[in-house]
Scaffold this active site. Sequence first.
Site, PDB file in Angstrom:
ATOM      1  N   GLU A 195      -4.984   2.248  -4.304  1.00  0.00           N
ATOM      2  CA  GLU A 195      -3.502   2.217  -4.270  1.00  0.00           C
ATOM      3  C   GLU A 195      -2.866   1.192  -3.599  1.00  0.00           C
ATOM      4  O   GLU A 195      -1.836   1.162  -3.274  1.00  0.00           O
ATOM      5  CB  GLU A 195      -2.974   3.676  -3.283  1.00  0.00           C
ATOM      6  CG  GLU A 195      -3.306   3.417  -1.811  1.00  0.00           C
ATOM      7  CD  GLU A 195      -4.703   3.786  -1.434  1.00  0.00           C
ATOM      8  OE1 GLU A 195      -4.949   3.923  -0.451  1.00  0.00           O
ATOM      9  OE2 GLU A 195      -5.456   3.977  -2.307  1.00  0.00           O
ATOM     10  N   ASP A 235       0.882  -1.127   0.041  1.00  0.00           N
ATOM     11  CA  ASP A 235      -0.156   0.074   0.068  1.00  0.00           C
ATOM     12  C   ASP A 235       0.851   1.344  -0.082  1.00  0.00           C
ATOM     13  O   ASP A 235       1.991   1.255   0.649  1.00  0.00           O
ATOM     14  CB  ASP A 235      -0.908   0.296   1.168  1.00  0.00           C
ATOM     15  CG  ASP A 235      -1.891   1.111   1.142  1.00  0.00           C
ATOM     16  OD1 ASP A 235      -3.071   0.801   0.299  1.00  0.00           O
ATOM     17  OD2 ASP A 235      -1.982   2.064   1.506  1.00  0.00           O
ATOM     18  N   ILE A 236       0.617   2.306  -0.778  1.00  0.00           N
ATOM     19  CA  ILE A 236       1.243   3.500  -0.821  1.00  0.00           C
ATOM     20  C   ILE A 236       0.918   4.394   0.376  1.00  0.00           C
ATOM     21  O   ILE A 236      -0.126   4.629   0.601  1.00  0.00           O
ATOM     22  CB  ILE A 236       0.820   4.149  -2.194  1.00  0.00           C
ATOM     23  CG1 ILE A 236       1.414   3.412  -3.497  1.00  0.00           C
ATOM     24  CG2 ILE A 236       1.567   5.610  -2.335  1.00  0.00           C
ATOM     25  CD1 ILE A 236       1.002   3.920  -4.700  1.00  0.00           C
TER      26      ILE A 236
END
Length: 565
Positions: A469, A426-427
């Site tokens: 994301e 996950d960003i």
Amino acid sequence: MKNKQNIPGFRSIRNRILFFSILVTMIPSLGMGWFWYDLSHKATTEKVEKNLVNAAEIAERETNLWFKERNYDLRVFANSFVVLDNLKQYLAANEDKIPNEATSSSSSYLRVISTYLTLIRNQFTNYQRLLVLDSEGQILAASDTSDKNRPVALPENWKSQIDKSPFFTGEAYFIEGEPSPMIVVGVPVFLEQSSTQLGFFVMEVRLQGLLPHLKAALSGMTTGTVILLNREGRSLLSTASPENHTETTSTSVQGVDLFSNPHHLHDFIDDRNVRVVGLATAFTDLPMGLLITENYDSVFAGLMQARDQIVLITFFLTILIGSTATLIASQIIIPLKSLTNGVLRVADGDLDVSVAIHRNDELGIVTGMFNQMVCRLKENQVALEQLATTDPLTGLANRKQIMADLATNFANYRRYRSEFSILMIDIDYFKSINDTHGHLAGDSVLIQLARILKDSLRIVDSAGRYGGEEFFVILGKTDIHEGLQTAERIRQAVDQHIFTWKELSLHITISVGLTGVTEEDKDGISMIGRADNALYAAKEAGRNRIFLASDNASISSHVDQDEPE
């Protein structure tokens, strides 16, 4: 674009046929017509017989398999410690002959067995009753049903069957208020690790559960019917009327006659007064048989119509096709055969087809257009496959495809013990990027991260966009320790990469949840849950780090940006 080609003069197939039709004539050929009809009738009969024999073999195999499954269930239920322990205690209490107290104790053992039988019966709808009998066939315990005290219909030779095989099977019968025919199947109950026989475990099975298996034998037959008969030829089950299984009062003499000559096609009138063709087969180990039929008119409809047409046409034909007509036919058949083979290959899903153009006529035009059509179909198929499996923004696999890859890796693990690991990525603070710089900047970050993943993974690995994301990576043939190294390499590559959007430079980090496949995993969903929990823990711990989930309950370790690779 409109394609139009004119076929000049004699090179037109139509003109050639018209020209040679004037030169040749057909002669009456009644004898040849009847010869063709007789030959076709025999070929059709052989084909139908072969189809029915195949259907009978499938039905017989499916029925035997169904009964093997019931026998397996019986052995599993009979070997339960609930049955063995309580039956042993009951028999021991009766042998001691302790008055009153022993009787009360032994009854409690049978009640425990009855409760166990009721639980099993409630879980398996195909079982009418489950019973435990003593060595003489008397009911000791039965599942709790309205007819639990009804006498069990044991076959006359049930004891001799047990001497020859580990189970016995009774004749099919009907009971009042139950549309499905029943059959009794039983096995002896032995004391564990001993040859001492405690009694018998018996179940009454609804034969209606056989219907889906009998119908499976009729694949490709539009008017086929499978009928399950008893030894006297009475109908027990029929795929033609699965909702009505009432006992027939009359014996099907024709069915009995068919058993005397199994696997041989017969033409007869069935019980519905319909002309059918069929054949029968009897089971070796079961007291019943199968009758497979198909509607006669449906099977021979085309042949009978052709026969009538031949009788009419032969009166007007005058001569046979001459050598000139044969030449013309060959000129048509050769390119047509190539085109037909190409069409069949396309119908089978092969789009790598290119038919050679032999002639400059209508068939040549059709062949050329066919090649163009196949080429366009192939291009469209490639495009559709790309759309169906790829995320349009990042070029990685979409969620559906990456879940399919996960299922494939899990199946390989189950079959070949090939380990693999998964990463949930996950960003960090991605929402602030969209809020501050706009969604186009966020899209650019997703694209650049996807490129980093592609460069960091091997051929056996898979990467996909799981949603928003969040990315999902499958590391094939990778244990948890190797997966940790790969995850750290990806985290460092992202941390060191300069993400750009127009004139803007961004520093992006990721959080990673890592887990590997274990023996306890039933499917990939449990792995995703662990990896997701590890990812959540990585974000809670400060982001830009890797957390490793070691089991379903806890997160055992992590690697963050301060730890060495």
